[in-house]
Structure formats: structure tokens, C-alpha cells
Design a protein around this motif. Structure first.
Motif, PDB file in Angstrom:
ATOM      1  N   ASP A 167       0.821  -1.220   0.000  1.00  0.00           N
ATOM      2  CA  ASP A 167       0.000   0.000   0.000  1.00  0.00           C
ATOM      3  C   ASP A 167       0.854   1.269   0.000  1.00  0.00           C
ATOM      4  O   ASP A 167       0.431   2.305  -0.521  1.00  0.00           O
ATOM      5  N   LEU A 168       2.044   1.191   0.589  1.00  0.00           N
ATOM      6  CA  LEU A 168       2.887   2.373   0.767  1.00  0.00           C
ATOM      7  C   LEU A 168       3.788   2.676  -0.421  1.00  0.00           C
ATOM      8  O   LEU A 168       3.985   3.834  -0.784  1.00  0.00           O
ATOM      9  N   THR A 169       4.355   1.650  -1.022  1.00  0.00           N
ATOM     10  CA  THR A 169       5.466   1.861  -1.943  1.00  0.00           C
ATOM     11  C   THR A 169       5.038   2.509  -3.249  1.00  0.00           C
ATOM     12  O   THR A 169       3.940   2.244  -3.767  1.00  0.00           O
ATOM     13  N   LYS A 170       5.912   3.338  -3.767  1.00  0.00           N
ATOM     14  CA  LYS A 170       5.725   3.924  -5.095  1.00  0.00           C
ATOM     15  C   LYS A 170       6.707   3.312  -6.087  1.00  0.00           C
ATOM     16  O   LYS A 170       6.646   3.602  -7.283  1.00  0.00           O
ATOM     17  N   ASP A 171       7.625   2.505  -5.606  1.00  0.00           N
ATOM     18  CA  ASP A 171       8.655   1.880  -6.433  1.00  0.00           C
ATOM     19  C   ASP A 171       8.468   0.375  -6.480  1.00  0.00           C
ATOM     20  O   ASP A 171       7.817  -0.211  -5.605  1.00  0.00           O
ATOM     21  N   PRO A 172       9.066  -0.280  -7.482  1.00  0.00           N
ATOM     22  CA  PRO A 172       9.070  -1.747  -7.488  1.00  0.00           C
ATOM     23  C   PRO A 172       9.747  -2.298  -6.243  1.00  0.00           C
ATOM     24  O   PRO A 172      10.716  -1.724  -5.740  1.00  0.00           O
ATOM     25  N   LEU A 173       9.230  -3.409  -5.752  1.00  0.00           N
ATOM     26  CA  LEU A 173       9.784  -4.078  -4.575  1.00  0.00           C
ATOM     27  C   LEU A 173      10.627  -5.271  -4.997  1.00  0.00           C
ATOM     28  O   LEU A 173      10.519  -5.757  -6.116  1.00  0.00           O
ATOM     29  N   MET A 174      11.445  -5.749  -4.075  1.00  0.00           N
ATOM     30  CA  MET A 174      12.151  -6.997  -4.278  1.00  0.00           C
ATOM     31  C   MET A 174      11.923  -7.916  -3.085  1.00  0.00           C
ATOM     32  O   MET A 174      11.857  -7.461  -1.942  1.00  0.00           O
ATOM     33  N   ALA A 175      11.792  -9.198  -3.382  1.00  0.00           N
ATOM     34  CA  ALA A 175      12.020 -10.234  -2.391  1.00  0.00           C
ATOM     35  C   ALA A 175      13.368 -10.823  -2.795  1.00  0.00           C
ATOM     36  O   ALA A 175      13.467 -11.500  -3.813  1.00  0.00           O
ATOM     37  N   THR A 176      14.412 -10.509  -2.038  1.00  0.00           N
ATOM     38  CA  THR A 176      15.759 -10.876  -2.490  1.00  0.00           C
ATOM     39  C   THR A 176      16.065 -12.354  -2.291  1.00  0.00           C
ATOM     40  O   THR A 176      16.943 -12.891  -2.964  1.00  0.00           O
ATOM     41  N   HIS A 177      15.340 -13.023  -1.381  1.00  0.00           N
ATOM     42  CA  HIS A 177      15.585 -14.455  -1.189  1.00  0.00           C
ATOM     43  C   HIS A 177      14.365 -15.094  -0.526  1.00  0.00           C
ATOM     44  O   HIS A 177      14.346 -15.343   0.667  1.00  0.00           O
ATOM     45  N   SER A 178      13.351 -15.341  -1.350  1.00  0.00           N
ATOM     46  CA  SER A 178      12.114 -15.981  -0.895  1.00  0.00           C
ATOM     47  C   SER A 178      11.627 -16.943  -1.971  1.00  0.00           C
ATOM     48  O   SER A 178      11.969 -16.790  -3.144  1.00  0.00           O
ATOM     49  N   ASN A 179      10.797 -17.897  -1.557  1.00  0.00           N
ATOM     50  CA  ASN A 179      10.298 -18.894  -2.495  1.00  0.00           C
ATOM     51  C   ASN A 179       8.774 -18.985  -2.418  1.00  0.00           C
ATOM     52  O   ASN A 179       8.139 -18.128  -1.810  1.00  0.00           O
ATOM     53  N   CYS A 180       8.207 -20.009  -3.022  1.00  0.00           N
ATOM     54  CA  CYS A 180       6.757 -20.100  -3.195  1.00  0.00           C
ATOM     55  C   CYS A 180       6.118 -20.966  -2.110  1.00  0.00           C
ATOM     56  O   CYS A 180       6.425 -22.160  -2.001  1.00  0.00           O
ATOM     57  N   LYS A 181       5.219 -20.367  -1.350  1.00  0.00           N
ATOM     58  CA  LYS A 181       4.567 -21.090  -0.265  1.00  0.00           C
ATOM     59  C   LYS A 181       3.678 -22.215  -0.785  1.00  0.00           C
ATOM     60  O   LYS A 181       3.440 -23.210  -0.080  1.00  0.00           O
ATOM     61  N   ALA A 182       3.205 -22.116  -2.015  1.00  0.00           N
ATOM     62  CA  ALA A 182       2.367 -23.174  -2.585  1.00  0.00           C
ATOM     63  C   ALA A 182       3.125 -24.493  -2.697  1.00  0.00           C
ATOM     64  O   ALA A 182       2.513 -25.566  -2.670  1.00  0.00           O
ATOM     65  N   LEU A 183       4.451 -24.422  -2.804  1.00  0.00           N
ATOM     66  CA  LEU A 183       5.270 -25.629  -2.927  1.00  0.00           C
ATOM     67  C   LEU A 183       5.945 -26.012  -1.619  1.00  0.00           C
ATOM     68  O   LEU A 183       6.340 -27.167  -1.438  1.00  0.00           O
ATOM     69  N   CYS A 184       6.114 -25.050  -0.723  1.00  0.00           N
ATOM     70  CA  CYS A 184       6.764 -25.309   0.569  1.00  0.00           C
ATOM     71  C   CYS A 184       6.207 -24.294   1.560  1.00  0.00           C
ATOM     72  O   CYS A 184       6.352 -23.083   1.357  1.00  0.00           O
ATOM     73  N   SER A 185       5.595 -24.774   2.621  1.00  0.00           N
ATOM     74  CA  SER A 185       4.801 -23.902   3.492  1.00  0.00           C
ATOM     75  C   SER A 185       5.621 -23.118   4.514  1.00  0.00           C
ATOM     76  O   SER A 185       5.051 -22.510   5.415  1.00  0.00           O
ATOM     77  N   THR A 191       2.902 -16.391  -0.466  1.00  0.00           N
ATOM     78  CA  THR A 191       1.694 -16.973  -1.050  1.00  0.00           C
ATOM     79  C   THR A 191       1.583 -16.543  -2.510  1.00  0.00           C
ATOM     80  O   THR A 191       2.231 -15.582  -2.952  1.00  0.00           O
ATOM     81  N   ASP A 192       0.716 -17.230  -3.246  1.00  0.00           N
ATOM     82  CA  ASP A 192       0.491 -16.853  -4.644  1.00  0.00           C
ATOM     83  C   ASP A 192       0.019 -15.409  -4.739  1.00  0.00           C
ATOM     84  O   ASP A 192       0.418 -14.664  -5.648  1.00  0.00           O
ATOM     85  N   GLU A 193      -0.835 -14.995  -3.806  1.00  0.00           N
ATOM     86  CA  GLU A 193      -1.361 -13.623  -3.829  1.00  0.00           C
ATOM     87  C   GLU A 193      -0.242 -12.608  -3.599  1.00  0.00           C
ATOM     88  O   GLU A 193      -0.218 -11.533  -4.219  1.00  0.00           O
ATOM     89  N   GLN A 194       0.689 -12.939  -2.716  1.00  0.00           N
ATOM     90  CA  GLN A 194       1.820 -12.044  -2.483  1.00  0.00           C
ATOM     91  C   GLN A 194       2.720 -11.953  -3.712  1.00  0.00           C
ATOM     92  O   GLN A 194       3.196 -10.862  -4.065  1.00  0.00           O
ATOM     93  N   VAL A 195       2.969 -13.083  -4.352  1.00  0.00           N
ATOM     94  CA  VAL A 195       3.813 -13.077  -5.561  1.00  0.00           C
ATOM     95  C   VAL A 195       3.181 -12.193  -6.632  1.00  0.00           C
ATOM     96  O   VAL A 195       3.863 -11.392  -7.277  1.00  0.00           O
ATOM     97  N   LYS A 196       1.875 -12.303  -6.803  1.00  0.00           N
ATOM     98  CA  LYS A 196       1.182 -11.487  -7.802  1.00  0.00           C
ATOM     99  C   LYS A 196       1.250  -9.998  -7.454  1.00  0.00           C
ATOM    100  O   LYS A 196       1.486  -9.152  -8.323  1.00  0.00           O
ATOM    101  N   ALA A 197       1.051  -9.684  -6.183  1.00  0.00           N
ATOM    102  CA  ALA A 197       1.100  -8.282  -5.758  1.00  0.00           C
ATOM    103  C   ALA A 197       2.507  -7.708  -5.924  1.00  0.00           C
ATOM    104  O   ALA A 197       2.675  -6.550  -6.334  1.00  0.00           O
ATOM    105  N   LEU A 198       3.513  -8.501  -5.602  1.00  0.00           N
ATOM    106  CA  LEU A 198       4.900  -8.081  -5.798  1.00  0.00           C
ATOM    107  C   LEU A 198       5.152  -7.754  -7.262  1.00  0.00           C
ATOM    108  O   LEU A 198       5.761  -6.727  -7.596  1.00  0.00           O
ATOM    109  N   ALA A 199       4.673  -8.608  -8.145  1.00  0.00           N
ATOM    110  CA  ALA A 199       4.863  -8.388  -9.580  1.00  0.00           C
ATOM    111  C   ALA A 199       4.128  -7.133 -10.055  1.00  0.00           C
ATOM    112  O   ALA A 199       4.625  -6.410 -10.937  1.00  0.00           O
ATOM    113  N   GLU A 200       2.972  -6.870  -9.471  1.00  0.00           N
ATOM    114  CA  GLU A 200       2.197  -5.694  -9.879  1.00  0.00           C
ATOM    115  C   GLU A 200       2.913  -4.388  -9.559  1.00  0.00           C
ATOM    116  O   GLU A 200       2.649  -3.354 -10.186  1.00  0.00           O
TER     117      GLU A 200
END
Length: 305
Positions: A167-185, A191-200
Motif C-alpha cells: 500500500d505504501l510503496t511507489k517503487d518496485p519491490l524486491m524479495a531478495t531471497h524468498s520462495n513459493c509457499k504453494a510448494l513449501c509452506s 503466497t500466490d497472492e503475495q507473488v502477484k502483488a509483488l509483480a504488480e
């Protein structure tokens, strides 16, 4: 206790040094500095780390250089040197004040991972997630990073804090070392929703080599379980992220020399295996170049003004 290493000398210990960086075909890295919360003088500890790193860079100035913006990165690579960026992993060294953020920016830091596993003055880390929002100071830090031109890194942050950053950022974000919760909890994954929001935001999910984030039931440092992992496990996370957001928002976030890696992908010389794996799974040359660094370079160009 492993022996002290020098950045410019090849070692049998650890996972990264200049000779091995060159052997792996890598020409741009983010070097993360983590200050354990046990230190009372956390900012001083970071200054000591910055001083030590700069000393190593000066000793190897013909091979590696500190870079603070996109043009410097491009010029350094063009000159045949390794481009080094500095990240601080966890907001603990700020000690709850905004002035240290501006100061470490002036000293060359260009990325901040807001939290590590525990809670700090900015908010909850994923390891102690109480469901709380970023603190007022956490909000101030994100806004100031946008003003300065620093990369906001959401790896390690709890999920509620993640959505606050979105909600705050005006710039692209990075997850510098994270993976997909759908494959490993694991709580460190998105989560998939977080990955999509990060990409947006225009950002990039950089996939870690940590076994605990790749496959269920693997603990940190569990050497016997790590032997069961293969590059294909990392590629599975890549495939899943690409299915969600395409190839423009995924990269490599090894976390080498941060307790991560597994046999076959245990130091920087093994990076060509990622390329081989992507080729075997049918990725195009263009898409492979994006994953190998093109996507991160796009974010560097936009954020590191």
C-alpha cells in the motif's frame, strides 16, 4: 570455527569469493550485511562491516567495485569488473531512528530488508508473526527509502507487514531471497497472492537456494536431508512463479554464505546449472536472460536513481 577468508582469494570454505564468482560467470551481486540483534551498538556493528567490506573492495579494485546506481553497474560490468551492491538485512542497525537510514545510504547501502526473523522497530519478522502491521517507524522507513532511491526488500517480513508495504510503496519491490509457499509452506515463503502483488509493483521474486524454503520437512543445516535436493527442486519454484506472473518478475536470490545451498548448488560456481536446467525445461534465451539478471537490472534502473 572456519578460518577467516579474504574476498580476493579462493577458499575451500564458504560459498563466495572473487575467483569463484568469476568461475560461475556472475558479474553483479548484492552483498547482504546482517547485524545480530544481540549487539547493543547495532549501528556501530554495521559500520564495522561496511568498513571491512570496503577494505576488501579496495584490495581488489581491479576486479570488483562498489556500485550505487544503474549507470555505475553497467559501466563496471563493461570494464570487466564485478559490480557489488550493498544490502542491509534487517532494520535493526537503524536503532529506531531515520537518520541512520540516510547515513548508510550515503555510505553506499542501496537495499534494506525491513526485518529478519524476529520483530524489530519496523515490524514483525515472519518468524514471530503476530499478525501486526508495520510500526509508524516502519512506515516512515519505507517512505524515506522511496524518496532516497533504495530497494525495499520484503523477504523475512510478516504477511500483514507485506501488505502494508504494498500500500505504501511507489517503487518496485524486491524479495531478495524468498520462495513459493504453494510448494513449501515455510513461513519465509510467499503466497500466490503475495507473488502477484509483488509483480504488480514491477518487482522481482528472487528464489533462494535454502533447502528449508524449497521442500517440506528440511531444517536449516540438515545435511542428510539436503542431499535429497536437486536443481530441479529450485526449478519447480521457478516454474510455479512463472505460471503466476510470467518471466518478467523472477530472479536468482541464492542467499549463499547465508546458510543456504545444497549439494549441486552449494557455491557460486554452480550457477551455470541453473541455466542448464532452464534450457532443459524449454525456457527461451530471452527468458533465461531475464531470470539470470535482466529483471533485477530493470528494477535497479528504475529505483537506484
Amino acid at each position: 570455527i572456519p578460518p577467516r577468508r579474504k574476498l580476493g582469494e579462493r577458499s575451500e570454505h564458504g560459498q563466495i569469493d572473487i575467483p569463484r564468482i568469476n568461475e560461475g560467470g556472475v558479474n553483479c551481486l548484492i552483498f547482504a550485511m546482517y547485524v545480530n540483534p544481540q549487539y547493543n551498538a547495532r549501528l556501530l556493528r554495521l559500520v564495522q562491516m561496511l568498513d571491512t567490506f570496503k577494505t576488501h573492495l579496495d584490495e581488489n579494485s581491479e576486479k570488483i567495485a562498489l556500485t550505487t546506481n544503474y549507470s555505475e553497474i553497467k559501466e563496471t560490468i563493461k570494464d570487466g569488473k564485478i559490480a557489488a551492491l550493498i544490502s542491509v538485512e534487517g532494520g535493526e542497525p537503524l536503532e529506531g531512528r531515520i537518520e541512520p537510514l540516510r547515513t548508510i545510504y550515503r555510505l553506499g547501502v542501496r537495499s534494506l530488508t525491513l526485518t529478519h526473523f524476529p520483530r524489530n522497530e519496523l515490524g514483525d519478522g515472519s518468524g514471530v508473526d503476530s499478525g501486526s502491521h508495520l510500526t509508524e517507524f516502519g512506515n516512515e522507513v519505507v517512505e524515506e527509502m522511496n524518496k532516497l532511491g533504495m530497494i525495499v526488500d520484503i523477504s523475512h517480513l510478516n504477511e500483514t507487514g507485506f501488505w502494508d508495504v504494498i500500500d505504501l510503496t511507489k517503487d518496485p519491490l524486491m524479495a531478495t531471497h524468498s520462495n513459493c509457499k504453494a510448494l513449501c509452506s515455510h513461513h519465509r515463503n510467499l503466497t500466490d497472492e503475495q507473488v502477484k502483488a509483488l509483480a504488480e509493483t514491477g518487482g522481482v521474486l528472487n528464489l533462494s537456494f535454502c533447502g528449508a524454503f524449497l521442500k517440506e520437512g528440511i531444517g536449516f543445516g540438515d545435511q542428510e536431508e539436503l542431499k535429497k535436493l536437486e536443481v530441479s527442486d529450485w526449478l519447480d519454484h521457478l516454474d510455479h512463479a512463472v505460471e503466476l506472473v510470467g518471466t518478467d518478475h523472477v530472479g536468482i536470490g541464492s542467499d549463499l554464505d547465508g546458510g543456504c545451498g545444497f549439494p549441486g548448488l552449494d557455491d557460486v560456481t554452480k550457477f551455470p546449472r541453473l541455466t542448464q536446467g532452464m534450457v532443459s525445461r524449454g525456457y527461451s534465451d530471452e527468458d533465461i536472460e531475464k531470470v539470470l539478471g535482466g529483471n533485477n537490472m530493470r528494477v535497479f534502473k528504475e529505483v537506484l536513481r
